[in-house]
Design an enzyme around this catalytic site. Structure first.
Site, mmCIF file in Angstrom:
data_model
loop_
_atom_site.group_PDB
_atom_site.id
_atom_site.type_symbol
_atom_site.label_atom_id
_atom_site.label_comp_id
_atom_site.label_asym_id
_atom_site.label_seq_id
_atom_site.Cartn_x
_atom_site.Cartn_y
_atom_site.Cartn_z
ATOM 1 N N HIS A 1 -3.062 123.672 -86.253
ATOM 2 C CA HIS A 1 -3.213 123.820 -84.806
ATOM 3 C C HIS A 1 -2.034 123.213 -84.060
ATOM 4 O O HIS A 1 -1.721 123.629 -82.949
ATOM 5 C CB HIS A 1 -4.555 123.250 -84.346
ATOM 6 C CG HIS A 1 -5.688 124.150 -84.706
ATOM 7 N ND1 HIS A 1 -6.467 123.962 -85.820
ATOM 8 C CD2 HIS A 1 -6.118 125.302 -84.130
ATOM 9 C CE1 HIS A 1 -7.340 124.951 -85.905
ATOM 10 N NE2 HIS A 1 -7.160 125.769 -84.894
ATOM 11 N N ARG B 1 -9.598 128.906 -76.963
ATOM 12 C CA ARG B 1 -9.968 127.800 -77.875
ATOM 13 C C ARG B 1 -10.501 126.642 -77.016
ATOM 14 O O ARG B 1 -9.771 125.703 -76.704
ATOM 15 C CB ARG B 1 -8.753 127.353 -78.678
ATOM 16 C CG ARG B 1 -8.277 128.359 -79.719
ATOM 17 C CD ARG B 1 -7.099 127.795 -80.514
ATOM 18 N NE ARG B 1 -6.847 128.509 -81.744
ATOM 19 C CZ ARG B 1 -5.914 129.453 -81.900
ATOM 20 N NH1 ARG B 1 -5.137 129.797 -80.892
ATOM 21 N NH2 ARG B 1 -5.747 130.044 -83.074
ATOM 22 N N GLU C 1 -13.960 134.114 -90.681
ATOM 23 C CA GLU C 1 -12.844 133.263 -91.124
ATOM 24 C C GLU C 1 -13.195 132.465 -92.381
ATOM 25 O O GLU C 1 -12.412 131.654 -92.847
ATOM 26 C CB GLU C 1 -12.362 132.343 -89.996
ATOM 27 C CG GLU C 1 -13.425 131.594 -89.240
ATOM 28 C CD GLU C 1 -12.864 130.815 -88.054
ATOM 29 O OE1 GLU C 1 -11.639 130.777 -87.850
ATOM 30 O OE2 GLU C 1 -13.675 130.214 -87.335
ATOM 31 N N ASN D 1 -6.143 132.747 -89.847
ATOM 32 C CA ASN D 1 -5.607 131.432 -90.227
ATOM 33 C C ASN D 1 -6.560 130.731 -91.176
ATOM 34 O O ASN D 1 -6.165 130.215 -92.226
ATOM 35 C CB ASN D 1 -5.397 130.561 -88.992
ATOM 36 C CG ASN D 1 -4.596 131.264 -87.925
ATOM 37 O OD1 ASN D 1 -3.794 132.136 -88.257
ATOM 38 N ND2 ASN D 1 -4.801 130.915 -86.672
ATOM 39 N N ASP D 2 -7.829 130.716 -90.787
ATOM 40 C CA ASP D 2 -8.801 130.062 -91.654
ATOM 41 C C ASP D 2 -9.184 130.937 -92.831
ATOM 42 O O ASP D 2 -9.430 130.439 -93.925
ATOM 43 C CB ASP D 2 -10.051 129.665 -90.858
ATOM 44 C CG ASP D 2 -9.821 128.363 -90.113
ATOM 45 O OD1 ASP D 2 -9.290 127.418 -90.737
ATOM 46 O OD2 ASP D 2 -10.133 128.284 -88.925
ATOM 47 N N ARG E 1 -4.430 124.161 -94.289
ATOM 48 C CA ARG E 1 -3.373 124.706 -93.426
ATOM 49 C C ARG E 1 -2.548 123.621 -92.744
ATOM 50 O O ARG E 1 -1.502 123.905 -92.170
ATOM 51 C CB ARG E 1 -3.958 125.702 -92.413
ATOM 52 C CG ARG E 1 -5.089 125.181 -91.612
ATOM 53 C CD ARG E 1 -5.847 126.307 -90.913
ATOM 54 N NE ARG E 1 -5.302 126.598 -89.604
ATOM 55 C CZ ARG E 1 -6.000 127.109 -88.596
ATOM 56 N NH1 ARG E 1 -7.282 127.397 -88.754
ATOM 57 N NH2 ARG E 1 -5.463 127.341 -87.448
ATOM 58 N N CYS F 1 -7.725 137.698 -84.352
ATOM 59 C CA CYS F 1 -7.201 136.739 -83.374
ATOM 60 C C CYS F 1 -6.426 135.605 -84.046
ATOM 61 O O CYS F 1 -5.985 134.677 -83.385
ATOM 62 C CB CYS F 1 -8.318 136.174 -82.500
ATOM 63 S SG CYS F 1 -9.522 135.213 -83.422
HETATM 64 C C1 PEP Z 1 -8.168 131.434 -87.104
HETATM 65 O O1 PEP Z 1 -8.689 130.655 -87.898
HETATM 66 O O2 PEP Z 1 -7.472 132.394 -87.442
HETATM 67 C C2 PEP Z 1 -8.377 131.250 -85.651
HETATM 68 C C3 PEP Z 1 -7.991 132.161 -84.788
HETATM 69 O O3 PEP Z 1 -8.917 130.084 -85.227
HETATM 70 P P1 PEP Z 1 -8.130 128.696 -85.273
HETATM 71 O O4 PEP Z 1 -6.690 128.986 -85.570
HETATM 72 O O5 PEP Z 1 -8.307 128.044 -83.960
HETATM 73 O O6 PEP Z 1 -8.811 127.956 -86.383
HETATM 74 MG MG MG Z 2 -10.191 129.322 -87.203
#
Ligand code: PEP
Ligand code: MG
Length: 584
Positions: free
Chosen positions: A204, A311, A445, A468-469, A479, A516
């Protein structure tokens, strides 16, 4: 000559390699920081000023004592159970002579300014805690840091004076590590670039750096130790390369590249008002990801069709209390108003892992797999209900949608839907209107969610794939950990299968589906995702026009088969080659 090739020419010049997280090139002078919050001035006090400096320190301690007492008295019923205990612990730490007396002695004996004395003592205490065997006690160093931050804030009034904006634009922030909470504070500044020793590309911290739309590199390992304050540095955020003290030729080359990139960005602005559709007329929704209500201006500037991911947890960082229902309502309404009826997807709190409210969530031994996101919210029903009521109240001011993060189990969906029903009943009792048909969506995710999609599409109005997750949990790589960042691979066949299958199953069930995660803002992935059938993308506003450019040059029927080929190539190297062909 390629940039950096003669980086040793001046002798003092050196090059470091990391992972570029935000594109472009920044050239500026290094400013070394510890964390955004603990960056304090170091200066010597004249002998006749010592008494006044000690009095200044005492006043700050007294002020924080009062603040903590007031907070303890006002902790609401909706606050996590641990919050009150944490505030008592902070009051105890503050009153301990280690924090309230020893720094006075340092001011007197060493004549350092009060902030410096306090941070010196904090470093000493933190080092002692680090040596403790008991992991619980070891983690208490965070509480010391938080108490010290409070006292520093009290001493600095509204905080240390930020550098003059004209100077800021010449500053490259160099840090060992920055938390997402630190990064969000940088939104108030206009620095030229960021680099950190630690951090993965989809942490993040990196995501917020990207939203600042300035060149940034993470995972440089030794930048904080090797770069000196004020040194001239070049940050190449595309290649993840940092050059300190560049020679004249290298500098000139990067200045030229920087102008070229700026010109390309300017050119993209022409696309702002063009319809987002493929060459064969298929409309593609391009929405924006935001962290704070203020980001909406940039989303509008980029011509976003809506907010695909707000977020909301960033409203909860860098403070000791929780935002009240009214405060949250105002924030959500502000975004809804500014989007003038276009959809605003508010993700409920995704706290835990690398984002934590001061003291309340401990993260557990393995924070990414711990009490995070919906798990945390279901464990803190009062806090969750407060947020749900605030979102519902804002829903009559625009087209608000609720998005639930990190769902993996059917019972989590059931409990969440029950919580929404309860929040609605509470508002009904108070005769407060809201959108009774507010849509509720889930983030895909966790691989478990992607693999049991049938249940999700039955219960939810829409889906949003958090790549991402999804990548983190599919490939078992933290990550935030740069030591495994090289294993983060969106083209891993397992990842592509989960994404493609989710899109296909959602479409078959007529459930709208978006992406997203950061993949949605990566122009190299646009045609692949379009080929998989994706028609909704949400990304940082800064990436939106580059993605639109990809959409505009694509014919769906020409990318479907090549995309399937990438997905079927079980060898990542082959997948990469096929993707290059698809993008050619
Ligand atoms: C993700 O996990 O791809 C996501 C959009 O949420 P975050 O990056 O806030 O975990
Ligand atoms: Mg996420």
């Amino acid at each position: 000559m390629k940039p950096g090739e003669n980086s040793m020419a001046t002798g003092a010049s050196f090059t470091l390699h990391g992972a570029g997280v935000a594109g472009g090139i920044a050239i500026g002078h290094a400013h070394l920081v510890s964390t955004a919050r603990l960056e304090v001035a170091h200066y010597e006090i004249a002998p006749e000023g010592v008494e006044a400096e000690i009095a200044r320190f005492d006043r700050a301690i007294a002020q924080v004592r009062g603040e903590l007492a007031a907070l303890q008295a006002s902790v609401s019923a909706g606050a996590p159970a641990e919050m009150k205990a944490i505030l008592s612990l902070h009051a105890m730490l503050l009153n301990d002579s280690n924090l309230s007396v020893v720094p006075r002695e340092l001011i007197g004996n060493r004549r350092c300014n009060a902030e410096w004395a306090l941070v010196l003592q904090m470093d000493y205490l933190v080092a002692q805690f680090d040596e403790m065997d008991d992991p619980y006690l070891r983690e208490r160093k965070q509480d010391i840091v938080q108490v010290v931050e409070r006292v520093l804030k009290a001493m600095l009034g509204t905080g240390h004076a930020p550098p003059e904006p004209s100077h800021e634009e010449d500053v490259i922030v160099v840090a060992h590590d920055l938390s997402p909470a630190d990064m969000i504070l940088f939104k108030q500044h206009r620095y030229a670039g960021f680099v950190t020793d630690l951090g993965g590309v989809t942490s993040h911290t990196a995501i917020v750096a990207r939203s600042l739309n300035i060149p940034a590199i993470v995972g440089l390992h030794h930048a904080r130790g090797m770069i000196r304050e004020g040194e001239l540095v070049v940050v190449d955020g595309r290649e993840g390369v940092l050059i300190a003290n560049p020679g004249a030729q290298v500098l000139e080359e990067y200045q030229r590249l920087r102008s070229k990139i700026d010109a390309e960005r300017q050119k993209l602005k022409h696309l702002r008002t063009s319809r987002s559709a493929t060459m064969d007329g298929v409309t593609v929704e391009l929405q924006a990801n935001i962290e704070l209500p203020q980001d909406v201006a940039e989303a509008n500037e980029a011509g976003a069709a809506g907010i695909g991911l707000f977020r909301s947890e960033f409203l909860f960082l860098n403070r000791d209390d929780l935002p009240s229902e009214d405060e949250q309502f105002e924030a959500y309404r502000e975004v809804a108003d500014a989007m003038h009826g276009r959809p605003v997807t508010i993700r409920t709190l995704d706290l835990g892992a690398d984002k934590s409210i001061n003291g309340a969530d401990r993260g557990g031994p393995n924070p990414a797999l711990g009490l995070r996101a919906i798990r945390f919210c279901l464990a803190e029903p009062q806090m969750f209900l407060t947020q749900l009521r605030a979102i519902l109240r804002a829903s009559r001011h625009g087209k608000i949608r609720l998005l639930i993060p990190m769902l993996a189990h059917a019972h989590e969906i059931e409990q969440t839907l029950a919580a929404v029903r309860l929040a609605k009943e509470m508002l009904d009792d108070r005769k407060i209107p809201y959108d009774r048909r507010i849509q509720i969506g889930g983030m895909i995710e966790v691989p478990a969610a992607a693999l049991s999609l049938k249940y999700f599409v039955r219960k939810l109005d829409f889906l949003s794939i958090g790549t991402n997750d999804l990548i983190q949990y599919t490939l078992a790589i933290d990550r935030t950990d740069d030591t495994v960042a090289h294993l983060y691979d969106p083209l891993h066949p397992a990842v592509l299968q989960l994404i493609a299958q989710t899109i296909r199953s959602a479409k078959r069930a007529k459930t709208p589906v978006a992406v997203c995660g950061e993949m949605a803002g990566d122009a190299a992935m646009t045609r692949l995702l379009l080929g998989f059938g994706l028609r909704e993308f949400s990304m940082h506003p800064a990436q939106l026009l580059a993605i639109k450019q990809q959409v505009l040059r694509t014919r769906i029927r020409e990318v479907e088969k090549p995309a399937a080929r990438v997905y079927l190539a079980h060898d990542p190297a082959k997948a990469r080659a096929l993707l290059a062909k698809l993008n050619a």
